[in-house]
Design a protein around this motif. Structure first.
Motif, PDB file in Angstrom:
ATOM      1  N   VAL A 183       2.369   0.409   6.597  1.00 41.69           N
ATOM      2  CA  VAL A 183       3.621   0.382   7.363  1.00 41.69           C
ATOM      3  C   VAL A 183       4.854   0.380   6.452  1.00 41.69           C
ATOM      4  O   VAL A 183       5.946   0.707   6.911  1.00 41.69           O
ATOM      5  N   THR A 184       4.679   0.065   5.177  1.00 39.19           N
ATOM      6  CA  THR A 184       5.824   0.090   4.265  1.00 39.19           C
ATOM      7  C   THR A 184       6.206   1.509   3.863  1.00 39.19           C
ATOM      8  O   THR A 184       7.356   1.749   3.481  1.00 39.19           O
ATOM      9  N   VAL A 185       5.247   2.435   3.913  1.00 38.96           N
ATOM     10  CA  VAL A 185       5.561   3.818   3.543  1.00 38.96           C
ATOM     11  C   VAL A 185       5.673   4.738   4.753  1.00 38.96           C
ATOM     12  O   VAL A 185       6.158   5.863   4.639  1.00 38.96           O
ATOM     13  N   ASP A 186       5.220   4.263   5.920  1.00 35.49           N
ATOM     14  CA  ASP A 186       5.269   5.069   7.144  1.00 35.49           C
ATOM     15  C   ASP A 186       5.796   4.212   8.297  1.00 35.49           C
ATOM     16  O   ASP A 186       5.133   4.033   9.321  1.00 35.49           O
ATOM     17  N   PRO A 187       7.013   3.655   8.153  1.00 34.04           N
ATOM     18  CA  PRO A 187       7.486   2.614   9.072  1.00 34.04           C
ATOM     19  C   PRO A 187       7.819   3.111  10.471  1.00 34.04           C
ATOM     20  O   PRO A 187       7.880   2.303  11.405  1.00 34.04           O
ATOM     21  N   GLU A 188       8.012   4.410  10.636  1.00 31.44           N
ATOM     22  CA  GLU A 188       8.399   4.931  11.954  1.00 31.44           C
ATOM     23  C   GLU A 188       7.205   5.422  12.772  1.00 31.44           C
ATOM     24  O   GLU A 188       7.371   5.947  13.873  1.00 31.44           O
ATOM     25  N   ASN A 189       5.997   5.257  12.244  1.00 33.14           N
ATOM     26  CA  ASN A 189       4.796   5.748  12.918  1.00 33.14           C
ATOM     27  C   ASN A 189       4.355   4.724  13.966  1.00 33.14           C
ATOM     28  O   ASN A 189       3.778   3.685  13.636  1.00 33.14           O
ATOM     29  N   ALA A 190       4.636   5.017  15.231  1.00 30.31           N
ATOM     30  CA  ALA A 190       4.357   4.054  16.305  1.00 30.31           C
ATOM     31  C   ALA A 190       2.865   3.763  16.430  1.00 30.31           C
ATOM     32  O   ALA A 190       2.466   2.607  16.658  1.00 30.31           O
ATOM     33  N   GLU A 191       2.035   4.786  16.283  1.00 31.19           N
ATOM     34  CA  GLU A 191       0.587   4.558  16.392  1.00 31.19           C
ATOM     35  C   GLU A 191       0.089   3.686  15.246  1.00 31.19           C
ATOM     36  O   GLU A 191      -0.768   2.817  15.439  1.00 31.19           O
ATOM     37  N   LEU A 192       0.643   3.885  14.056  1.00 28.23           N
ATOM     38  CA  LEU A 192       0.278   3.039  12.920  1.00 28.23           C
ATOM     39  C   LEU A 192       0.685   1.592  13.167  1.00 28.23           C
ATOM     40  O   LEU A 192      -0.098   0.663  12.899  1.00 28.23           O
ATOM     41  N   LYS A 193       1.884   1.373  13.669  1.00 30.48           N
ATOM     42  CA  LYS A 193       2.339  -0.002  13.911  1.00 30.48           C
ATOM     43  C   LYS A 193       1.443  -0.711  14.922  1.00 30.48           C
ATOM     44  O   LYS A 193       1.079  -1.878  14.741  1.00 30.48           O
ATOM     45  N   LEU A 216      -8.244   9.493  13.799  1.00 29.31           N
ATOM     46  CA  LEU A 216      -7.359   8.330  13.719  1.00 29.31           C
ATOM     47  C   LEU A 216      -6.777   8.189  12.325  1.00 29.31           C
ATOM     48  O   LEU A 216      -5.586   7.875  12.161  1.00 29.31           O
ATOM     49  N   GLU A 217      -7.586   8.436  11.304  1.00 31.13           N
ATOM     50  CA  GLU A 217      -7.079   8.351   9.926  1.00 31.13           C
ATOM     51  C   GLU A 217      -6.025   9.414   9.665  1.00 31.13           C
ATOM     52  O   GLU A 217      -5.016   9.163   9.007  1.00 31.13           O
ATOM     53  N   LYS A 218      -6.237  10.610  10.180  1.00 29.41           N
ATOM     54  CA  LYS A 218      -5.244  11.673   9.960  1.00 29.41           C
ATOM     55  C   LYS A 218      -3.901  11.325  10.580  1.00 29.41           C
ATOM     56  O   LYS A 218      -2.850  11.748  10.080  1.00 29.41           O
ATOM     57  N   ARG A 219      -3.917  10.548  11.644  1.00 36.31           N
ATOM     58  CA  ARG A 219      -2.668  10.201  12.331  1.00 36.31           C
ATOM     59  C   ARG A 219      -1.997   8.961  11.762  1.00 36.31           C
ATOM     60  O   ARG A 219      -0.784   8.773  11.937  1.00 36.31           O
ATOM     61  N   THR A 220      -2.745   8.105  11.071  1.00 40.95           N
ATOM     62  CA  THR A 220      -2.188   6.809  10.683  1.00 40.95           C
ATOM     63  C   THR A 220      -2.367   6.435   9.217  1.00 40.95           C
ATOM     64  O   THR A 220      -1.687   5.535   8.733  1.00 40.95           O
ATOM     65  N   ASN A 221      -3.272   7.073   8.501  1.00 43.82           N
ATOM     66  CA  ASN A 221      -3.538   6.721   7.104  1.00 43.82           C
ATOM     67  C   ASN A 221      -2.554   7.463   6.197  1.00 43.82           C
ATOM     68  O   ASN A 221      -2.618   8.690   6.094  1.00 43.82           O
ATOM     69  N   PRO A 222      -1.638   6.751   5.527  1.00 44.04           N
ATOM     70  CA  PRO A 222      -0.620   7.453   4.729  1.00 44.04           C
ATOM     71  C   PRO A 222      -1.201   8.303   3.609  1.00 44.04           C
ATOM     72  O   PRO A 222      -0.573   9.291   3.193  1.00 44.04           O
ATOM     73  N   PHE A 223      -2.385   7.959   3.121  1.00 46.00           N
ATOM     74  CA  PHE A 223      -2.983   8.736   2.032  1.00 46.00           C
ATOM     75  C   PHE A 223      -3.438  10.117   2.498  1.00 46.00           C
ATOM     76  O   PHE A 223      -3.652  11.004   1.673  1.00 46.00           O
ATOM     77  N   LEU A 224      -3.575  10.304   3.797  1.00 43.22           N
ATOM     78  CA  LEU A 224      -3.904  11.621   4.348  1.00 43.22           C
ATOM     79  C   LEU A 224      -2.668  12.335   4.892  1.00 43.22           C
ATOM     80  O   LEU A 224      -2.785  13.418   5.453  1.00 43.22           O
ATOM     81  N   ARG A 232       7.867  11.230   3.602  1.00 41.04           N
ATOM     82  CA  ARG A 232       8.655  11.857   2.538  1.00 41.04           C
ATOM     83  C   ARG A 232      10.079  11.287   2.498  1.00 41.04           C
ATOM     84  O   ARG A 232      10.624  11.024   1.418  1.00 41.04           O
ATOM     85  N   LYS A 233      10.648  11.077   3.671  1.00 40.47           N
ATOM     86  CA  LYS A 233      11.990  10.495   3.732  1.00 40.47           C
ATOM     87  C   LYS A 233      11.979   9.068   3.196  1.00 40.47           C
ATOM     88  O   LYS A 233      12.856   8.679   2.412  1.00 40.47           O
ATOM     89  N   GLN A 234      10.971   8.283   3.582  1.00 38.60           N
ATOM     90  CA  GLN A 234      10.872   6.899   3.137  1.00 38.60           C
ATOM     91  C   GLN A 234      10.754   6.814   1.620  1.00 38.60           C
ATOM     92  O   GLN A 234      11.264   5.881   0.988  1.00 38.60           O
ATOM     93  N   LEU A 235      10.086   7.794   1.020  1.00 36.82           N
ATOM     94  CA  LEU A 235       9.870   7.805  -0.432  1.00 36.82           C
ATOM     95  C   LEU A 235      10.950   8.589  -1.177  1.00 36.82           C
ATOM     96  O   LEU A 235      10.886   8.695  -2.413  1.00 36.82           O
TER      97      LEU A 235
END
Length: 256
Positions: A183-193, A216-224, A232-235
């Motif tokens: 969540v620190t690198v993909d904070p706007e991802n509602a499904e991840l939260k 599920l990993e493709k939608r929420t895992n930042p490494f994928l 990209r914006k967060q980084l």
């Protein structure tokens, strides 16, 4: 063909033990062999006899029980050709693109260097099962002990090409830490939260976070997801190649 039965349990501190059983033939495989006592206890609990050990890589916490279990059950050990000299008791060596049958169930082997140089994953295409060990975790990927970020990103792309409804069993119960990082690198991802909150609740209740699914990993895992505009914006890496974004995510996780 009967559906494979799966028994999931903890070995050592946080390794997943996984037994895979074909009820028609009685064949039973252990995915890696982290520790003999929990594996033997699980076999007794289910009334199964170990016939195979499918080894993903050479790290001790994945092969420590190989020889004890081979002596006790006569199990056949199948493992990575590029780490064969480091796999205790190995009988059959297999590499990228290799295929074999486990009691009539097709198994495809993907070489996924990064965590180790010769790490392999086992994919059962007809059963829609992937055993990814220390390459792909729920909301994470393995640390790069023997490979480069480019190696691991290429390896993950191989796995991402598999169907989204593939059920994924992974090597360690690291998911809570992975979620807190994700969540620190993909904070706007509602499904991840939402998933991160669910994982907090699961672990508080002592419930395992395995298995997951590739979709599920493709939608929420930042490494994928190094291609994702929000990450990209967060980084501050809007125009960087995917491989460089992946490398930055991996570096941040190492220091998290």
């Amino acid at each position: 063909m009967a559906n494979l039965e799966i028994e999931l349990f903890i070995c050592r501190a946080d390794n997943f033990g996984v037994l895979l059983h074909d009820p028609e033939s009685g064949a039973t495989a252990s995915i890696d062999a982290p520790e003999e006592e929990p594996i033997i206890a699980a076999l007794k609990r289910r009334g199964w006899t170990l016939t195979h050990i499918l080894t993903t890589h050479h790290h001790n916490d994945h092969v420590a029980a190989n020889l004890v279990l081979k002596e006790a059950f006569g199990a056949t050990i199948i493992g990575p050709v590029n780490e064969a000299s480091k796999i205790p008791g190995i009988d059959q060596m297999i590499g990228n693109g290799g295929t074999f049958e486990f009691s009539g169930h097709r198994v495809d082997v993907y070489e996924t260097p990064g965590h180790t140089a010769g790490h392999i994953c086992f994919h059962f295409p007809d059963d829609k099962l992937l055993f990814s060990a220390d390459t792909l975790f729920a909301l994470g990927c393995g640390r790069l002990f023997e490979g480069t970020p480019a190696d691991m990103w290429a390896s993950l792309q191989k796995l991402m090409a598999l169907p989204d409804d593939t059920t994924v069993y992974f090597g360690h119960e690291y998911t809570l830490s992975n979620a807190r990082f994700a969540v620190t690198v993909d904070p706007e991802n509602a499904e991840l939260k939402a998933r991160a909150a669910d994982i907090e609740a699961l672990r508080e209740s002592g419930v395992f976070t395995a298995p997951t699914t590739l979709g599920l990993e493709k939608r929420t895992n930042p490494f994928l997801r190094p291609h994702d505009p929000g990450i990209r914006k967060q980084l501050s890496m809007q125009d960087a190649p995917d491989g460089e974004v992946f490398a930055e995510i991996r570096k941040r996780k190492d220091n998290f």
